[in-house]
Design an enzyme around this catalytic site. Structure first.
Site, PDB file in Angstrom:
ATOM      1  N   CYS A   2       0.829  -1.202   0.000  1.00 50.72           N
ATOM      2  CA  CYS A   2       0.000   0.000   0.000  1.00 50.72           C
ATOM      3  C   CYS A   2       0.867   1.258   0.000  1.00 50.72           C
ATOM      4  O   CYS A   2       1.939   1.292   0.596  1.00 50.72           O
ATOM      5  CB  CYS A   2      -0.906   0.019   1.222  1.00 50.72           C
ATOM      6  SG  CYS A   2      -1.947  -1.444   1.405  1.00 50.72           S
ATOM      7  N   ARG A  27       3.954   0.283  -6.602  1.00 45.67           N
ATOM      8  CA  ARG A  27       3.913  -0.609  -5.449  1.00 45.67           C
ATOM      9  C   ARG A  27       2.827  -1.671  -5.593  1.00 45.67           C
ATOM     10  O   ARG A  27       2.820  -2.661  -4.868  1.00 45.67           O
ATOM     11  CB  ARG A  27       3.663   0.209  -4.170  1.00 45.67           C
ATOM     12  CG  ARG A  27       4.762   1.202  -3.864  1.00 45.67           C
ATOM     13  CD  ARG A  27       4.363   2.135  -2.732  1.00 45.67           C
ATOM     14  NE  ARG A  27       4.391   1.449  -1.443  1.00 45.67           N
ATOM     15  CZ  ARG A  27       5.423   1.421  -0.625  1.00 45.67           C
ATOM     16  NH1 ARG A  27       6.546   2.021  -0.975  1.00 45.67           N
ATOM     17  NH2 ARG A  27       5.357   0.813   0.532  1.00 45.67           N
ATOM     18  N   TRP A  74      -3.438  -2.305  -1.482  1.00 39.51           N
ATOM     19  CA  TRP A  74      -3.222  -3.668  -1.948  1.00 39.51           C
ATOM     20  C   TRP A  74      -3.902  -4.565  -0.926  1.00 39.51           C
ATOM     21  O   TRP A  74      -3.494  -4.620   0.228  1.00 39.51           O
ATOM     22  CB  TRP A  74      -1.723  -3.967  -2.045  1.00 39.51           C
ATOM     23  CG  TRP A  74      -1.380  -5.256  -2.715  1.00 39.51           C
ATOM     24  CD1 TRP A  74      -1.241  -5.483  -4.052  1.00 39.51           C
ATOM     25  CD2 TRP A  74      -1.069  -6.504  -2.070  1.00 39.51           C
ATOM     26  NE1 TRP A  74      -0.886  -6.789  -4.285  1.00 39.51           N
ATOM     27  CE2 TRP A  74      -0.781  -7.437  -3.091  1.00 39.51           C
ATOM     28  CE3 TRP A  74      -1.038  -6.926  -0.734  1.00 39.51           C
ATOM     29  CZ2 TRP A  74      -0.444  -8.764  -2.808  1.00 39.51           C
ATOM     30  CZ3 TRP A  74      -0.710  -8.239  -0.463  1.00 39.51           C
ATOM     31  CH2 TRP A  74      -0.417  -9.144  -1.485  1.00 39.51           C
ATOM     32  N   ASN A  98      -0.636   1.187   5.980  1.00 44.34           N
ATOM     33  CA  ASN A  98       0.072   0.127   5.264  1.00 44.34           C
ATOM     34  C   ASN A  98       0.538  -0.874   6.310  1.00 44.34           C
ATOM     35  O   ASN A  98       1.223  -0.508   7.262  1.00 44.34           O
ATOM     36  CB  ASN A  98       1.278   0.695   4.504  1.00 44.34           C
ATOM     37  CG  ASN A  98       2.103  -0.397   3.830  1.00 44.34           C
ATOM     38  OD1 ASN A  98       1.626  -1.502   3.606  1.00 44.34           O
ATOM     39  ND2 ASN A  98       3.341  -0.076   3.491  1.00 44.34           N
ATOM     40  N   GLY A  99       0.157  -2.140   6.148  1.00 42.00           N
ATOM     41  CA  GLY A  99       0.550  -3.163   7.112  1.00 42.00           C
ATOM     42  C   GLY A  99      -0.620  -4.036   7.490  1.00 42.00           C
ATOM     43  O   GLY A  99      -1.648  -4.064   6.804  1.00 42.00           O
ATOM     44  N   GLU A 478      14.528 -17.914 -12.204  1.00 39.40           N
ATOM     45  CA  GLU A 478      14.190 -16.505 -12.375  1.00 39.40           C
ATOM     46  C   GLU A 478      13.414 -16.285 -13.676  1.00 39.40           C
ATOM     47  O   GLU A 478      12.467 -15.504 -13.721  1.00 39.40           O
ATOM     48  CB  GLU A 478      15.462 -15.656 -12.352  1.00 39.40           C
ATOM     49  CG  GLU A 478      15.274 -14.199 -12.746  1.00 39.40           C
ATOM     50  CD  GLU A 478      14.326 -13.411 -11.859  1.00 39.40           C
ATOM     51  OE1 GLU A 478      13.923 -12.301 -12.271  1.00 39.40           O
ATOM     52  OE2 GLU A 478      13.965 -13.890 -10.760  1.00 39.40           O
ATOM     53  N   LYS A 482       9.704 -14.711 -13.771  1.00 43.09           N
ATOM     54  CA  LYS A 482       9.412 -13.488 -14.513  1.00 43.09           C
ATOM     55  C   LYS A 482       8.247 -13.719 -15.474  1.00 43.09           C
ATOM     56  O   LYS A 482       7.362 -12.866 -15.610  1.00 43.09           O
ATOM     57  CB  LYS A 482      10.660 -13.053 -15.285  1.00 43.09           C
ATOM     58  CG  LYS A 482      10.769 -11.581 -15.569  1.00 43.09           C
ATOM     59  CD  LYS A 482      10.746 -10.741 -14.314  1.00 43.09           C
ATOM     60  CE  LYS A 482      11.892 -11.031 -13.392  1.00 43.09           C
ATOM     61  NZ  LYS A 482      11.654 -10.650 -12.008  1.00 43.09           N
ATOM     62  N   GLU A 485       4.997 -13.871 -13.517  1.00 42.54           N
ATOM     63  CA  GLU A 485       4.620 -12.578 -12.944  1.00 42.54           C
ATOM     64  C   GLU A 485       3.866 -11.709 -13.935  1.00 42.54           C
ATOM     65  O   GLU A 485       2.859 -11.086 -13.581  1.00 42.54           O
ATOM     66  CB  GLU A 485       5.868 -11.831 -12.468  1.00 42.54           C
ATOM     67  CG  GLU A 485       6.465 -12.368 -11.184  1.00 42.54           C
ATOM     68  CD  GLU A 485       7.701 -11.610 -10.767  1.00 42.54           C
ATOM     69  OE1 GLU A 485       7.855 -11.337  -9.572  1.00 42.54           O
ATOM     70  OE2 GLU A 485       8.531 -11.274 -11.646  1.00 42.54           O
ATOM     71  N   HIS A 501      13.921 -37.394 -13.746  1.00 42.37           N
ATOM     72  CA  HIS A 501      13.481 -37.877 -12.439  1.00 42.37           C
ATOM     73  C   HIS A 501      12.053 -37.442 -12.118  1.00 42.37           C
ATOM     74  O   HIS A 501      11.696 -37.336 -10.938  1.00 42.37           O
ATOM     75  CB  HIS A 501      14.441 -37.394 -11.347  1.00 42.37           C
ATOM     76  CG  HIS A 501      15.818 -37.974 -11.475  1.00 42.37           C
ATOM     77  ND1 HIS A 501      16.124 -39.272 -11.132  1.00 42.37           N
ATOM     78  CD2 HIS A 501      16.968 -37.419 -11.940  1.00 42.37           C
ATOM     79  CE1 HIS A 501      17.408 -39.502 -11.363  1.00 42.37           C
ATOM     80  NE2 HIS A 501      17.951 -38.390 -11.857  1.00 42.37           N
ATOM     81  N   LYS A 601       5.118  -4.244  -5.484  1.00 43.45           N
ATOM     82  CA  LYS A 601       6.553  -4.053  -5.699  1.00 43.45           C
ATOM     83  C   LYS A 601       7.351  -4.353  -4.438  1.00 43.45           C
ATOM     84  O   LYS A 601       8.364  -5.032  -4.477  1.00 43.45           O
ATOM     85  CB  LYS A 601       6.811  -2.615  -6.156  1.00 43.45           C
ATOM     86  CG  LYS A 601       8.276  -2.294  -6.418  1.00 43.45           C
ATOM     87  CD  LYS A 601       8.805  -3.076  -7.597  1.00 43.45           C
ATOM     88  CE  LYS A 601      10.241  -2.717  -7.936  1.00 43.45           C
ATOM     89  NZ  LYS A 601      10.794  -3.612  -8.962  1.00 43.45           N
TER      90      LYS A 601
END
Length: 606
Positions: A2, A27, A74, A98-99, A478, A482, A485, A501, A601
């Site tokens: 947030c 963010r 968020w 925020n939190g 990675e 990506k 995302e 395997h 973010k």
């Protein structure tokens, strides 16, 4: 997560708040709102979706006032809708947060006995209700806010305003970052410097447990013990243009193309003019390190995973790599001779910060690699090493990741030099190519049209596999991350040798397999795995240099030729195709590249 903005101004604040919130869009958010004091009374506007929805609402239903708070949410508690959007209001108080308030249910039960019932599903509204209850008890706004905040458990950054108080704003911080900006008879609050950049370059950062009372002409701060304190005011270098797209379609695209420049700057700080590894700040005695514990989340974790190969191979230092959210609760023993290293772009990642605090006092030394020198992780480290990536707006990390890799490689080379595990000739062979890496990255970026063509094919898939071996294995992870995302395509990464395997059962003609395989000492082993995939009609996308592509043969479904560099540097170089494939696949699918759904973010809550 947030974003928070607060302004005690001399002008109408509503448009300024919205502009500041736009600078916090990176963010991640799903709703937004502002509250101001109009003629002594609080009023607010809230909207679900992008900030343009809030802007449209304010055109038709404007808000006046020269004091206000704003928020991009968020969602944590409660779905994204207008009633759950911030600011939250209860009687004469409005709050943005925020939190996560962990004990909000317990507080709600207590407030229900007073006849106060919530209108939303959020934990944040409980804060406004609690302050309002203490105001009803006869406390002043400052004392009511302080008493309420003392009862909160969890993480929070708060900005609070009150009916009838046109020269008062409360700020508090526990676990989530919050900055105070200083103007000319104006004061500001922001989640980070980006939000406040057009208004001021003079900032101080609240520390853990701080409680601040702001007027237009003063800031008073109390620490977690209740002692009045001063926080250093710093003048930050600011360039508003750095937040523009500079002609690129998306911030992610811009930041991919910025990598040669920012990595060049990082290299200039971590290599001397004669290509010897050095540190821009502090000193490290790698001869006294018996073990290195590296902790991070998300993309930063894969930077650590890559660095494990470098430290062990080049410097002979045993390395443990942990996901911060697991490390902090596993509470592993920290033995003598262990150095703990934490990597975070923002320097505020909640799980990574908690892991750092667990190691404090146990590890011989706490190191951090961050992009924000004033962040909590940097301030709480014995030695904080900057990555020089500049501001990164795109939610999916690109240039911060490669700058993290560059700094970690420089550290590994410094360790190898001190421990004598590389000869001077071997060291210089690597550092000369390291110095020239930006030029090689530009050559990789010149292939973007080929990556776009391949990506149009990848966009048709529902599932994609990534393979890598040795130091390319973390990069395969990675690459898969990506792609997930920004394109929302399911992707998984495996060590090439693990394919037989189990994961090979997933391979068929509909599953592309992206293979990152420069021509190195492990290339032949990887090509054997490629042959196993093709024997089962799998579609191989091979990323390799000219020699590797020639040896792989003509049966490869799609390939892109990469430039050649020292094999130690390949993870940084091959980050470029990993990012471009994700970017162009997302473009082909029409997703929101810079602000992917459900992502933030900076993850400042657990």
């Amino acid at each position: 997560m947030c974003g928070i903005v607060g302004i005690l101004g001399q002008h109408e604040v509503a448009p300024i708040l919205v502009d500041a919130l736009k600078r916090l869009e990176y963010r991640g958010y799903d709703s937004a709102g502002i509250a101001t004091l109009q003629n002594g009374s609080l009023d607010r506007r809230r909207a679900v979706g992008k900030l343009v929805e809030l802007s449209d609402l304010l055109v038709h239903n404007p808000l006046a006032g020269k004091i206000g708070i704003g928020h991009t949410r968020w969602a944590t508690h409660g779905e994204p809708n207008e009633k759950n959007a911030h600011p939250h209001k209860c009687g004469p108080v409005a709050v943005v947060h925020n939190g996560i308030v962990e004990n909000f249910r317990e507080l709600r039960e207590e407030l229900a006995e007073r006849g106060l019932t919530p209108e939303s599903d959020t934990d944040t509204e409980t804060v406004a209700m609690l302050i309002a209850a203490y105001l009803d008890d006869g406390l002043s706004p400052v004392d009511a806010a302080k008493k309420a905040i003392e009862r909160l458990h969890g993480a929070f950054a708060l900005a609070i305003i009150f009916d009838g108080e046109d020269d008062l704003m409360i700020a508090a911080r526990q676990g989530s970052p919050l900055a105070i900006g200083y103007g000319s008879d104006e004061m500001y609050i922001g989640s980070d410097a980006i939000a406040l950049a057009p208004m001021t370059n003079k900032l101080s950062y609240l520390e853990e447990g701080d409680f601040a009372v702001l007027t237009r002409s003063s800031v008073s701060i109390w620490d977690k013990t209740g002692t009045q304190v001063q926080r250093d005011i710093r003048t930050l270098r600011g360039d508003n243009n750095r937040y523009d797209k500079d002609g690129f379609q998306h911030f992610m695209e811009k930041e991919i193309h910025e990598q040669p420049n920012v990595i060049s700057e990082a290299i200039d700080h971590y290599l001397t003019s004669d290509n010897q590894p050095c540190l821009p700040v502090g000193e490290l005695e790698f001869n006294k390190i018996d073990r290195l514990t590296m902790v991070a989340c998300g993309t930063a974790y894969y930077a650590c995973f890559t660095a494990k190969y470098w430290f062990e191979r080049l410097a002979g230092i045993p390395v443990d790599v942990d996901v911060a959210s697991e490390f902090r609760y596993r509470e592993p023993p920290i033995t003598k001779g262990t150095v703990a290293l934490f990597v975070s772009q923002s320097g505020e990642t909640a799980d990574t910060l908690a892991a750092l605090r667990y190691c404090a006092g146990k590890a011989d030394q706490i190191l951090s690699v961050t992009n924000v020198a004033e962040s909590s992780i940097a301030r709480e480290s014995d030695l904080a090493l900057p990555i020089y990536a500049g501001v990164e707006i795109g939610v999916a990390s690109t240039k911060a990741f490669t700058c993290q890799l560059a700094v970690l490689l420089a550290l590994a080379l410094k360790a190898a030099q001190q421990r004598g595990t590389l000869s001077q000739e071997e060291l210089l062979e690597i550092t000369r190519d390291f110095r020239n890496l930006p030029m090689v990255l530009n050559a990789a970026l010149d292939q973007k049209d080929k990556f776009e063509k391949v990506s149009r094919k990848l966009a048709e898939a529902r599932d994609i596999l990534f393979l890598g071996r040795g130091v390319m294995y973390p990069l395969a992870h990675e690459g898969a991350l990506k792609l997930k995302e920004v394109s929302y395509i399911h992707a998984e990464a495996y060590a090439s040798g693990e394919l037989k395997h189990g994961p090979i059962a997933l391979v068929d003609a509909k599953v592309p397999v992206v293979v990152m395989a420069p021509k190195d000492g492990l290339f032949d082993k990887t090509i054997s795995n490629v042959q196993e995939v093709m024997a089962r009609k799998g579609k191989i996308v091979l990323l390799s240099d000219a020699q590797g592509l020639t040896e792989a043969g003509p049966e490869i479904w799609r390939s892109v030729e990469m430039p050649k560099t020292h094999e130690v540097l390949n993870p940084i170089l091959y980050s470029i195709p990993a990012q471009l494939l994700a970017y162009y696949t997302a473009i082909a699918k029409g997703t929101d590249v810079d602000q992917p759904r459900n992502l933030a973010k900076s993850v400042t809550v657990e």
